[in-house]
Design a protein around this motif. Sequence first.
Motif, PDB file in Angstrom:
ATOM      1  N   GLN A  87      -1.589  -9.475  -8.732  1.00 57.82           N
ATOM      2  CA  GLN A  87      -2.768  -8.655  -8.532  1.00 57.82           C
ATOM      3  C   GLN A  87      -2.331  -7.997  -6.926  1.00 57.82           C
ATOM      4  OE1 GLN A  87      -5.240  -7.376  -9.986  1.00 57.82           O
ATOM      5  NE2 GLN A  87      -4.502  -8.471 -11.721  1.00 57.82           N
ATOM      6  N   LEU A  88      -1.422  -8.904  -5.999  1.00 59.41           N
ATOM      7  CA  LEU A  88      -1.238  -8.375  -4.775  1.00 59.41           C
ATOM      8  C   LEU A  88      -0.093  -7.358  -4.772  1.00 59.41           C
ATOM      9  CD1 LEU A  88      -1.619  -8.742  -1.791  1.00 59.41           C
ATOM     10  CD2 LEU A  88       0.230 -10.396  -1.680  1.00 59.41           C
ATOM     11  N   MET A  89       0.814  -7.404  -5.740  1.00 62.11           N
ATOM     12  CA  MET A  89       1.748  -6.282  -5.943  1.00 62.11           C
ATOM     13  C   MET A  89       1.132  -5.048  -6.368  1.00 62.11           C
ATOM     14  SD  MET A  89       4.869  -6.030  -5.606  1.00 62.11           S
ATOM     15  CE  MET A  89       6.035  -4.586  -6.110  1.00 62.11           C
ATOM     16  N   LYS A  90       0.284  -5.209  -7.335  1.00 61.14           N
ATOM     17  CA  LYS A  90      -0.575  -3.854  -8.021  1.00 61.14           C
ATOM     18  C   LYS A  90      -1.324  -3.319  -6.728  1.00 61.14           C
ATOM     19  CE  LYS A  90      -1.196  -5.682 -12.436  1.00 61.14           C
ATOM     20  NZ  LYS A  90      -2.151  -6.143 -13.457  1.00 61.14           N
ATOM     21  N   LEU A  91      -1.996  -4.124  -5.813  1.00 66.26           N
ATOM     22  CA  LEU A  91      -2.697  -3.537  -4.677  1.00 66.26           C
ATOM     23  C   LEU A  91      -1.697  -2.947  -3.637  1.00 66.26           C
ATOM     24  CD1 LEU A  91      -5.359  -3.213  -3.076  1.00 66.26           C
ATOM     25  CD2 LEU A  91      -4.914  -5.512  -2.147  1.00 66.26           C
ATOM     26  N   PHE A  92      -0.515  -3.584  -3.414  1.00 68.40           N
ATOM     27  CA  PHE A  92       0.428  -3.072  -2.761  1.00 68.40           C
ATOM     28  C   PHE A  92       1.050  -1.591  -2.987  1.00 68.40           C
ATOM     29  CE2 PHE A  92       5.185  -2.719  -1.633  1.00 68.40           C
ATOM     30  CZ  PHE A  92       5.173  -2.683  -0.187  1.00 68.40           C
ATOM     31  N   GLU A  93       1.255  -1.569  -4.494  1.00 66.35           N
ATOM     32  CA  GLU A  93       1.584  -0.415  -5.032  1.00 66.35           C
ATOM     33  C   GLU A  93       0.627   0.660  -4.869  1.00 66.35           C
ATOM     34  OE1 GLU A  93       3.234  -0.785  -8.966  1.00 66.35           O
ATOM     35  OE2 GLU A  93       4.579  -2.256  -8.497  1.00 66.35           O
ATOM     36  N   GLU A  94      -0.685   0.514  -4.915  1.00 68.59           N
ATOM     37  CA  GLU A  94      -1.693   1.465  -5.057  1.00 68.59           C
ATOM     38  C   GLU A  94      -1.809   2.068  -3.303  1.00 68.59           C
ATOM     39  OE1 GLU A  94      -4.322   2.620  -6.975  1.00 68.59           O
ATOM     40  OE2 GLU A  94      -3.048   1.811  -8.438  1.00 68.59           O
ATOM     41  N   GLU A  95      -2.047   1.035  -2.266  1.00 72.18           N
ATOM     42  CA  GLU A  95      -1.880   1.211  -0.933  1.00 72.18           C
ATOM     43  C   GLU A  95      -0.333   2.248  -0.755  1.00 72.18           C
ATOM     44  OE1 GLU A  95      -4.321   0.765   0.998  1.00 72.18           O
ATOM     45  OE2 GLU A  95      -5.425   0.077  -0.440  1.00 72.18           O
ATOM     46  N   LEU A  96       0.412   2.074  -1.342  1.00 73.62           N
ATOM     47  CA  LEU A  96       1.714   2.565  -0.835  1.00 73.62           C
ATOM     48  C   LEU A  96       1.426   4.201  -1.417  1.00 73.62           C
ATOM     49  CD1 LEU A  96       4.501   1.864   0.315  1.00 73.62           C
ATOM     50  CD2 LEU A  96       5.417   1.707  -2.015  1.00 73.62           C
ATOM     51  N   MET A  97       0.912   4.463  -2.619  1.00 72.51           N
ATOM     52  CA  MET A  97       0.551   5.729  -3.091  1.00 72.51           C
ATOM     53  C   MET A  97      -0.139   6.324  -2.201  1.00 72.51           C
ATOM     54  SD  MET A  97       0.475   5.509  -7.186  1.00 72.51           S
ATOM     55  CE  MET A  97      -0.573   3.660  -7.444  1.00 72.51           C
ATOM     56  N   ASP A  98      -1.195   5.530  -1.807  1.00 72.08           N
ATOM     57  CA  ASP A  98      -2.284   6.253  -0.962  1.00 72.08           C
ATOM     58  C   ASP A  98      -1.598   6.644   0.381  1.00 72.08           C
ATOM     59  OD1 ASP A  98      -5.407   6.073  -0.421  1.00 72.08           O
ATOM     60  OD2 ASP A  98      -4.658   5.606   1.277  1.00 72.08           O
ATOM     61  N   ILE A  99      -0.857   5.826   1.134  1.00 66.01           N
ATOM     62  CA  ILE A  99      -0.269   6.403   2.439  1.00 66.01           C
ATOM     63  C   ILE A  99       0.978   7.370   2.056  1.00 66.01           C
ATOM     64  CG2 ILE A  99       1.723   4.868   2.426  1.00 66.01           C
ATOM     65  CD1 ILE A  99      -0.651   5.730   5.496  1.00 66.01           C
ATOM     66  N   TYR A 100       1.292   7.323   0.933  1.00 66.35           N
ATOM     67  CA  TYR A 100       2.366   8.532   0.554  1.00 66.35           C
ATOM     68  C   TYR A 100       1.667  10.085   0.671  1.00 66.35           C
ATOM     69  CZ  TYR A 100       6.233  10.915  -1.926  1.00 66.35           C
ATOM     70  OH  TYR A 100       7.256  11.631  -2.375  1.00 66.35           O
ATOM     71  N   TRP A 101       0.539  10.027  -0.005  1.00 64.64           N
ATOM     72  CA  TRP A 101      -0.096  11.166  -0.132  1.00 64.64           C
ATOM     73  C   TRP A 101      -0.669  11.486   1.201  1.00 64.64           C
ATOM     74  CZ3 TRP A 101      -4.695  13.296   1.506  1.00 64.64           C
ATOM     75  CH2 TRP A 101      -5.191  14.322   0.976  1.00 64.64           C
ATOM     76  N   ALA A 102      -1.120  10.753   2.194  1.00 62.71           N
ATOM     77  CA  ALA A 102      -1.448  10.828   3.403  1.00 62.71           C
ATOM     78  C   ALA A 102      -0.521  11.475   4.257  1.00 62.71           C
ATOM     79  CB  ALA A 102      -2.034   9.563   4.272  1.00 62.71           C
ATOM     80  N   GLU A 103       0.945  10.864   4.318  1.00 62.63           N
ATOM     81  CA  GLU A 103       1.841  11.463   5.090  1.00 62.63           C
ATOM     82  C   GLU A 103       2.474  12.729   5.006  1.00 62.63           C
ATOM     83  OE1 GLU A 103       2.909   9.957   7.745  1.00 62.63           O
ATOM     84  OE2 GLU A 103       3.320   7.990   7.658  1.00 62.63           O
ATOM     85  N   LYS A 104       2.326  13.192   3.302  1.00 61.37           N
ATOM     86  CA  LYS A 104       2.842  14.316   3.039  1.00 61.37           C
ATOM     87  C   LYS A 104       1.593  15.508   3.541  1.00 61.37           C
ATOM     88  CE  LYS A 104       4.600  14.979  -1.159  1.00 61.37           C
ATOM     89  NZ  LYS A 104       4.995  14.953  -2.633  1.00 61.37           N
ATOM     90  N   ALA A 105       0.474  15.036   3.508  1.00 55.82           N
ATOM     91  CA  ALA A 105      -0.797  16.097   3.743  1.00 55.82           C
ATOM     92  C   ALA A 105      -0.772  15.970   5.345  1.00 55.82           C
ATOM     93  CB  ALA A 105      -2.220  15.210   3.613  1.00 55.82           C
TER      94      ALA A 105
END
Length: 205
Positions: free
Chosen positions: A36-54
């Motif tokens: 579950q931690l790995m899944k959360l890690f990937e979710e948060e990674l997708m989140d910050i990826y969007w943020a940086e591009k924005a």
Amino acid sequence: MDKTKSNGSHRVSTGGCASKGTQTKEAIRGGMQSSQLMKLFEEELMDIYWAEKALTKAIPKMIKNATSPELIEALDNHLMETEEQVKRVEHVFESLGKKAVAKKCEAMEGLITEAEEIMEECEEGAMRDAGIISAGQKVEHYEIATYGTLRQFAETLGLAQAVTLLEETLKEEKLADEKLTQVAISAVNIEASEEEETKIKRSSK
């Protein structure tokens, strides 16, 4: 060498302990990868990826509205860093064997919207510069919290390459926040305060 102990007709082998230990560690790590931690890690990674591009689109607007040379320089430098940070997040995805995917970050969208409102509402000059710094530091604090959490997740999951990449970005975000503080203290906040005092004096005449 395979060591054995004789016990009557039975021979008990004590060899291969190292390989069993390695297999156990690999099994644990494999479990972490699907945890579950790995899944959360990937979710948060997708989140910050969007943020940086924005932010690669939002920071140029801040630069356009800023007037302080020190602030413009700080924002210019961080824009270049942000563009590299986007690539660095992509490298983290690659280290996981995943395709880089962005998921809309509601928090960052809110912070960017707030920054735009500040720039619209504040009078051009030191007052607007102070507002831009305020908005910029809110963004930095969010990123510092996010990258700090991601780095810790990566460390727990045994993702050495991801840890290194995330730590590098975390350091940049902290330095960017410190730079904005320096700009505010050295010039912008003082100038904004003097502008307000001048307006009050004029209105009282």
